[in-house]
Design a protein around this motif. Sequence first.
Motif, mmCIF file in Angstrom:
data_model
loop_
_atom_site.group_PDB
_atom_site.id
_atom_site.type_symbol
_atom_site.label_atom_id
_atom_site.label_comp_id
_atom_site.label_asym_id
_atom_site.label_seq_id
_atom_site.Cartn_x
_atom_site.Cartn_y
_atom_site.Cartn_z
ATOM 1 N N THR A 307 0.814 -1.220 0.000
ATOM 2 C CA THR A 307 0.000 0.000 0.000
ATOM 3 C C THR A 307 0.843 1.263 0.000
ATOM 4 O O THR A 307 0.365 2.332 -0.351
ATOM 5 C CB THR A 307 -0.951 0.006 1.215
ATOM 6 O OG1 THR A 307 -0.188 -0.122 2.417
ATOM 7 C CG2 THR A 307 -1.937 -1.157 1.126
ATOM 8 N N PHE A 316 4.436 -0.380 3.883
ATOM 9 C CA PHE A 316 3.045 -0.565 4.317
ATOM 10 C C PHE A 316 2.423 -1.636 3.428
ATOM 11 O O PHE A 316 2.574 -1.601 2.209
ATOM 12 C CB PHE A 316 2.270 0.745 4.225
ATOM 13 C CG PHE A 316 2.627 1.736 5.303
ATOM 14 C CD1 PHE A 316 1.813 1.911 6.405
ATOM 15 C CD2 PHE A 316 3.791 2.489 5.221
ATOM 16 C CE1 PHE A 316 2.136 2.818 7.405
ATOM 17 C CE2 PHE A 316 4.140 3.394 6.211
ATOM 18 C CZ PHE A 316 3.306 3.562 7.308
ATOM 19 N N ASP A 318 -0.764 -4.922 2.865
ATOM 20 C CA ASP A 318 -2.078 -5.497 3.129
ATOM 21 C C ASP A 318 -2.004 -6.986 2.783
ATOM 22 O O ASP A 318 -1.845 -7.342 1.614
ATOM 23 C CB ASP A 318 -3.137 -4.794 2.279
ATOM 24 C CG ASP A 318 -4.524 -5.415 2.405
ATOM 25 O OD1 ASP A 318 -4.695 -6.307 3.246
ATOM 26 O OD2 ASP A 318 -5.421 -5.011 1.638
ATOM 27 N N ASP A 325 -5.198 -11.916 7.790
ATOM 28 C CA ASP A 325 -5.426 -10.603 8.391
ATOM 29 C C ASP A 325 -4.284 -10.292 9.365
ATOM 30 O O ASP A 325 -3.480 -11.162 9.709
ATOM 31 C CB ASP A 325 -6.794 -10.496 9.072
ATOM 32 C CG ASP A 325 -6.969 -11.475 10.221
ATOM 33 O OD1 ASP A 325 -5.967 -11.795 10.898
ATOM 34 O OD2 ASP A 325 -8.101 -11.930 10.447
ATOM 35 N N TYR A 326 -4.220 -9.031 9.797
ATOM 36 C CA TYR A 326 -3.094 -8.591 10.605
ATOM 37 C C TYR A 326 -3.001 -9.342 11.931
ATOM 38 O O TYR A 326 -1.910 -9.706 12.379
ATOM 39 C CB TYR A 326 -3.175 -7.085 10.861
ATOM 40 C CG TYR A 326 -3.056 -6.252 9.613
ATOM 41 C CD1 TYR A 326 -1.890 -6.254 8.855
ATOM 42 C CD2 TYR A 326 -4.105 -5.457 9.174
ATOM 43 C CE1 TYR A 326 -1.761 -5.496 7.704
ATOM 44 C CE2 TYR A 326 -4.004 -4.690 8.028
ATOM 45 C CZ TYR A 326 -2.831 -4.704 7.298
ATOM 46 O OH TYR A 326 -2.722 -3.960 6.155
ATOM 47 N N SER A 345 -0.012 -2.863 9.889
ATOM 48 C CA SER A 345 0.178 -2.645 8.452
ATOM 49 C C SER A 345 1.518 -2.008 8.098
ATOM 50 O O SER A 345 1.863 -1.890 6.930
ATOM 51 C CB SER A 345 -0.945 -1.754 7.911
ATOM 52 O OG SER A 345 -0.881 -0.463 8.512
ATOM 53 N N ARG A 346 2.282 -1.578 9.104
ATOM 54 C CA ARG A 346 3.563 -0.927 8.849
ATOM 55 C C ARG A 346 4.713 -1.807 9.299
ATOM 56 O O ARG A 346 4.741 -2.285 10.436
ATOM 57 C CB ARG A 346 3.637 0.416 9.587
ATOM 58 C CG ARG A 346 4.905 1.208 9.292
ATOM 59 C CD ARG A 346 4.959 2.509 10.068
ATOM 60 N NE ARG A 346 5.378 2.310 11.453
ATOM 61 C CZ ARG A 346 5.795 3.281 12.276
ATOM 62 N NH1 ARG A 346 5.799 4.529 11.842
ATOM 63 N NH2 ARG A 346 6.159 3.026 13.516
ATOM 64 N N ASN A 388 -11.205 -2.883 3.382
ATOM 65 C CA ASN A 388 -10.534 -2.619 2.113
ATOM 66 C C ASN A 388 -11.388 -3.013 0.916
ATOM 67 O O ASN A 388 -10.951 -2.949 -0.225
ATOM 68 C CB ASN A 388 -9.208 -3.395 2.056
ATOM 69 C CG ASN A 388 -8.224 -2.899 3.092
ATOM 70 O OD1 ASN A 388 -8.077 -1.700 3.281
ATOM 71 N ND2 ASN A 388 -7.570 -3.818 3.786
#
Length: 399
Positions: A307, A316, A318, A325-326, A345-346, A388
């Motif tokens: 991203t 970053f 996804d 998922d995270y 996400s980072r 998203n």
Amino acid sequence: MGSLDAVRSAIAEQVKFDVFTQSQEADNDKARQQVGRNFISDTITVPSKEMYLYASMASLGDDVYHEPSTIALEAHMAKLTGKEAALYVPSGTMSNQLALRTHLKQPPYAVLCDHRAHIHKYEAGGTAFHSGATTIPVVPANAHHLTLADVQANIVLGDDVHFAPVEVVALENTLNGTIIPQEEVKAISDYVHGKGVKMHLDGARLWHVAIETATPVAELCAPFDSVSLCFSKGLGAPIGSCLVGSKDFIKRARWFRKLFGGGMRQTGVLSASAAYALTHNFPRLATVHELARRLESGLKEIGVKITSAAETCMVFFDPSPIGVDYSELVKRAEALPNPISIGGSRLVVHIQTTQEAVDDLLGLMRTLAEEKKAAGFVYSPNANGNANGNIYIRAAEKR
């Protein structure tokens, strides 16, 4: 007298304290190893043994009065940035807030900045609290960096009593690891200064810009009236930032530093740590960027969506295109035999990130992608699933 000495000895027994564990050296080595596998932030870097040794030889002054090592650091930072003076402070947040409080003289006034800026989102409302200023957060039209057009479209000037006029435009470079083109910075600065408005730069990670673009620090700082630079993020010092500007500006900022409770005492060891970081760690940032790009490339190869690309030290991402998922990723990373720390996400690569950690993270991503594929999950973009706009459905359920 003997009774008094006994009481004093008893009190001394209550007071004394040892912060060290029985295995402190081994604990420190373990902490350094864990830092090398932590992608949450570059603020978690720890001093090396060599930095500690260098810092232990620093001067023993008092920074409110006279601290030689700190004075030398401030003089170097002023020269390095092309400014008249510098002020050493405990944190980047304090540095930014001191700058704004020093620039802003008499309300009403406003500060214009990117809507993602640290001064707007992550400094506990300090601009309003310390300076009584409102913030005008601007969303860049290009979704990357503020442009002259963005500033012109949102700046408030004039004497209309309904509005707080902008007195400071604050940029951030890097912002989320991305670089503002210097040509754009100059264009904004020329316009803003032409309107009698000040320019401040949150340059916490400006070191990365200097390395990546091969641009001298003074050139990057030239368009600004004040700049904040951090030693404890990309450079790996334990604490501290420097605020630079004109002599009069720094003189008043020093007064506000005292008012804010930031007047420090024996800062020599901290200033020496910063000096060591400038000399030995700054050149390593190019390698950091290469490792971040390697991480980005590996993620893309696996099928993870990027991203925001690795322009410097941050990626970053996804993981939803591979069905992950995270929260699942964080738990699986923590459960590895040699755990990896991820915040979401980072992903931040720093001077103590190891290549092994990057390889292990990519290996985990590859394993998760294979597991999801084997379980029959198929990526369906533009459905009404998560935030998203993506949804994951078993192949047999796909319409």
